[in-house]
Design a protein around this motif. Sequence first.
Motif, mmCIF file in Angstrom:
data_model
loop_
_atom_site.group_PDB
_atom_site.id
_atom_site.type_symbol
_atom_site.label_atom_id
_atom_site.label_comp_id
_atom_site.label_asym_id
_atom_site.label_seq_id
_atom_site.Cartn_x
_atom_site.Cartn_y
_atom_site.Cartn_z
ATOM 1 N N HIS A 196 0.827 -1.216 0.000
ATOM 2 C CA HIS A 196 0.000 0.000 0.000
ATOM 3 C C HIS A 196 0.863 1.269 0.000
ATOM 4 O O HIS A 196 1.239 1.785 1.047
ATOM 5 N N VAL A 197 1.183 1.747 -1.203
ATOM 6 C CA VAL A 197 1.886 3.037 -1.321
ATOM 7 C C VAL A 197 1.215 3.901 -2.389
ATOM 8 O O VAL A 197 0.519 3.403 -3.276
ATOM 9 N N HIS A 198 1.452 5.186 -2.270
ATOM 10 C CA HIS A 198 0.962 6.164 -3.251
ATOM 11 C C HIS A 198 2.181 6.827 -3.894
ATOM 12 O O HIS A 198 2.931 7.518 -3.210
ATOM 13 N N LEU A 199 2.347 6.608 -5.200
ATOM 14 C CA LEU A 199 3.538 7.147 -5.882
ATOM 15 C C LEU A 199 3.262 8.458 -6.616
ATOM 16 O O LEU A 199 4.188 9.129 -7.047
ATOM 17 N N ARG A 200 1.983 8.790 -6.797
ATOM 18 C CA ARG A 200 1.564 10.135 -7.255
ATOM 19 C C ARG A 200 1.873 10.487 -8.701
ATOM 20 O O ARG A 200 1.575 11.606 -9.127
ATOM 21 N N GLU A 201 2.525 9.601 -9.453
ATOM 22 C CA GLU A 201 2.869 9.917 -10.846
ATOM 23 C C GLU A 201 2.152 8.966 -11.791
ATOM 24 O O GLU A 201 2.265 7.752 -11.603
ATOM 25 N N PRO A 202 1.394 9.447 -12.771
ATOM 26 C CA PRO A 202 1.243 10.848 -13.172
ATOM 27 C C PRO A 202 0.167 11.590 -12.368
ATOM 28 O O PRO A 202 -0.672 10.958 -11.733
ATOM 29 N N GLY A 203 0.254 12.905 -12.437
ATOM 30 C CA GLY A 203 -0.819 13.731 -11.906
ATOM 31 C C GLY A 203 -0.425 14.615 -10.742
ATOM 32 O O GLY A 203 -0.924 15.729 -10.610
ATOM 33 N N PHE A 204 0.456 14.082 -9.881
ATOM 34 C CA PHE A 204 0.735 14.817 -8.645
ATOM 35 C C PHE A 204 2.235 14.778 -8.334
ATOM 36 O O PHE A 204 2.653 14.483 -7.216
ATOM 37 N N THR A 205 3.046 15.062 -9.362
ATOM 38 C CA THR A 205 4.491 14.854 -9.226
ATOM 39 C C THR A 205 5.152 15.901 -8.337
ATOM 40 O O THR A 205 6.344 15.782 -8.054
ATOM 41 N N ASN A 206 4.394 16.910 -7.911
ATOM 42 C CA ASN A 206 4.949 17.814 -6.887
ATOM 43 C C ASN A 206 5.029 17.110 -5.527
ATOM 44 O O ASN A 206 5.813 17.480 -4.664
ATOM 45 N N LYS A 207 4.226 16.045 -5.363
ATOM 46 C CA LYS A 207 4.220 15.288 -4.095
ATOM 47 C C LYS A 207 5.233 14.137 -4.112
ATOM 48 O O LYS A 207 5.871 13.836 -3.108
ATOM 49 N N GLU A 208 5.322 13.429 -5.242
ATOM 50 C CA GLU A 208 6.164 12.230 -5.351
ATOM 51 C C GLU A 208 6.223 11.821 -6.814
ATOM 52 O O GLU A 208 5.344 12.211 -7.598
ATOM 53 N N THR A 209 7.251 11.038 -7.160
ATOM 54 C CA THR A 209 7.325 10.439 -8.496
ATOM 55 C C THR A 209 7.663 8.957 -8.320
ATOM 56 O O THR A 209 7.986 8.521 -7.211
ATOM 57 N N VAL A 210 7.587 8.222 -9.401
ATOM 58 C CA VAL A 210 7.981 6.810 -9.344
ATOM 59 C C VAL A 210 9.439 6.713 -8.873
ATOM 60 O O VAL A 210 9.783 5.857 -8.050
ATOM 61 N N LYS A 211 10.261 7.635 -9.361
ATOM 62 C CA LYS A 211 11.687 7.609 -8.994
ATOM 63 C C LYS A 211 11.871 7.888 -7.498
ATOM 64 O O LYS A 211 12.552 7.130 -6.802
ATOM 65 N N THR A 212 11.262 8.955 -6.992
ATOM 66 C CA THR A 212 11.494 9.300 -5.580
ATOM 67 C C THR A 212 10.765 8.332 -4.646
ATOM 68 O O THR A 212 11.288 7.962 -3.592
ATOM 69 N N GLY A 213 9.582 7.891 -5.041
ATOM 70 C CA GLY A 213 8.830 6.964 -4.192
ATOM 71 C C GLY A 213 9.499 5.601 -4.101
ATOM 72 O O GLY A 213 9.511 4.972 -3.039
ATOM 73 N N SER A 214 10.064 5.146 -5.218
ATOM 74 C CA SER A 214 10.749 3.854 -5.172
ATOM 75 C C SER A 214 12.084 3.972 -4.444
ATOM 76 O O SER A 214 12.498 3.039 -3.747
ATOM 77 N N ALA A 215 12.740 5.133 -4.550
ATOM 78 C CA ALA A 215 13.984 5.353 -3.786
ATOM 79 C C ALA A 215 13.678 5.365 -2.286
ATOM 80 O O ALA A 215 14.437 4.812 -1.479
ATOM 81 N N ALA A 216 12.541 5.969 -1.926
ATOM 82 C CA ALA A 216 12.130 5.982 -0.515
ATOM 83 C C ALA A 216 11.863 4.557 -0.031
ATOM 84 O O ALA A 216 12.252 4.180 1.078
ATOM 85 N N ALA A 217 11.195 3.771 -0.866
ATOM 86 C CA ALA A 217 10.922 2.372 -0.509
ATOM 87 C C ALA A 217 12.230 1.623 -0.276
ATOM 88 O O ALA A 217 12.393 0.926 0.729
ATOM 89 N N ALA A 218 13.173 1.788 -1.198
ATOM 90 C CA ALA A 218 14.477 1.112 -1.065
ATOM 91 C C ALA A 218 15.174 1.557 0.221
ATOM 92 O O ALA A 218 15.769 0.748 0.935
ATOM 93 N N HIS A 219 15.072 2.835 0.541
ATOM 94 C CA HIS A 219 15.670 3.356 1.781
ATOM 95 C C HIS A 219 15.059 2.683 3.009
ATOM 96 O O HIS A 219 15.732 2.478 4.018
ATOM 97 N N GLY A 220 13.809 2.310 2.913
ATOM 98 C CA GLY A 220 13.150 1.644 4.041
ATOM 99 C C GLY A 220 13.311 0.134 4.039
ATOM 100 O O GLY A 220 12.757 -0.549 4.902
ATOM 101 N N GLY A 221 14.041 -0.415 3.064
ATOM 102 C CA GLY A 221 14.234 -1.865 3.007
ATOM 103 C C GLY A 221 13.180 -2.597 2.202
ATOM 104 O O GLY A 221 13.143 -3.826 2.180
ATOM 105 N N PHE A 222 12.300 -1.839 1.533
ATOM 106 C CA PHE A 222 11.264 -2.471 0.704
ATOM 107 C C PHE A 222 11.827 -2.753 -0.690
ATOM 108 O O PHE A 222 12.419 -1.884 -1.318
#
Length: 425
Positions: free
Chosen positions: A56-82
Amino acid sequence: MSLLLKNGCGIVAGQLQALNVLVEAGRIKQFNGDDTADKVVDLQHAFISPGLVDVHVHLREPGFTNKETVKTGSAAAAHGGFTTIGAMANLNPTPDNGELFMQQVKLNQTGTVKIKQYAPVTKHRQGQAVVNFEELQAAGAFAFSDDGDGITNANVMLTAMKQLAALKLPLCDHAQDMDLTQSGVINAGATAQKLGMPGVNNVSETAQIARNLVLAQATGVHYHVCHVSTKESIELVRIAKASGVNVTCEVTPHHLLLDDTNIVDDDAQYKMNPPLRSQADRLACVAGLMDGTIDMIATDHAPHTDKEKGQGLLASPNGIVGSETAFALLYTKFVSSGIWPLHKLIEWMSIAPTQIFKLTNVGQLKIGDPADLAIFDLEHSTTIAANQFLSKGHNSPFIGQSVYGGTVMTLVNGQIVYRRDSNHD
Ligand SMILES: [Zn+2]
């Protein structure tokens, strides 16, 4: 190219023990051999876990890339061990037909972790007309959800469940009766009264789950409740499971860690949907997980901009980020303190979601599996700091907390996608 992860520890046959892992051609080749490798990393006793899985994650791209993108959201996931995440469909455009869905799958492939994409249940997520489930299944949908909104119309829900039952795909329910919620922004109770905020009653969630459990029983669909949060909801799921309904559910880290007594002023870092409930509800979430009523933990990672979340409880959007803090917070609060064994946390954050959602191509720390691994430092504490987040969102009530279990390294298919040293963690 081979990689030897040396001097780690891990759970083998239910026991925490010293562990070396040899990775070759993206897969786990051997445990505890006396191998040499092209590259050797000394883990200094860090804990080697199967890569975490967050459905259950929200990556926000397309449509809301000021909040998150696939790149930043997946980097965040990797940072958390996901290493595998399930991305919700509340995007713009909504990926509600085969063509848009395939575009989304292609975009998701630019992420650094494995991304499974949800399709919506209804067109434009408006709760009115169901999507073409078969077309979206063929395009790669692993599950269906209108997450962000409840589906008000019972006949729409029944139609969706019948069709998804035939396709053997899960319907994941953001269980909320929109009429009962009204204008509430935090849990109805003493805190809402004290702060003068409109409250959200428990029944807005529980009544919807009651209805949908009846429909699920009638159709045989795999009905999955997203982010369960009330003691009454958990009791309903417990009864339904006992009577053979094909129901599973998830709980978020924040509903396990916080309740509405933590809200002391008009601070939107504590605003999410469902809201932080009472202490009794929080304890029911913990108990429900421990007795198997709740199947797994999922973060509901929901990034927003600082500006959006700076508008107070009434005006700010719902949601907090969770990918980068989930494991460390839960490890510190529940495992380090002796409440949960470590292997249960790994079960709820990796093994259970993989099995229940029948996820393919997800490594589970077995010889021959893809080397999807998360390595955590259980011995030293770090402080959660917004400037270390790789997510665009900094909206977390946990900033400044001291935790054990920071991520040292994350690997997906044997490739290092996060490393603490190189990311100045
Ligand atoms: Zn939701």
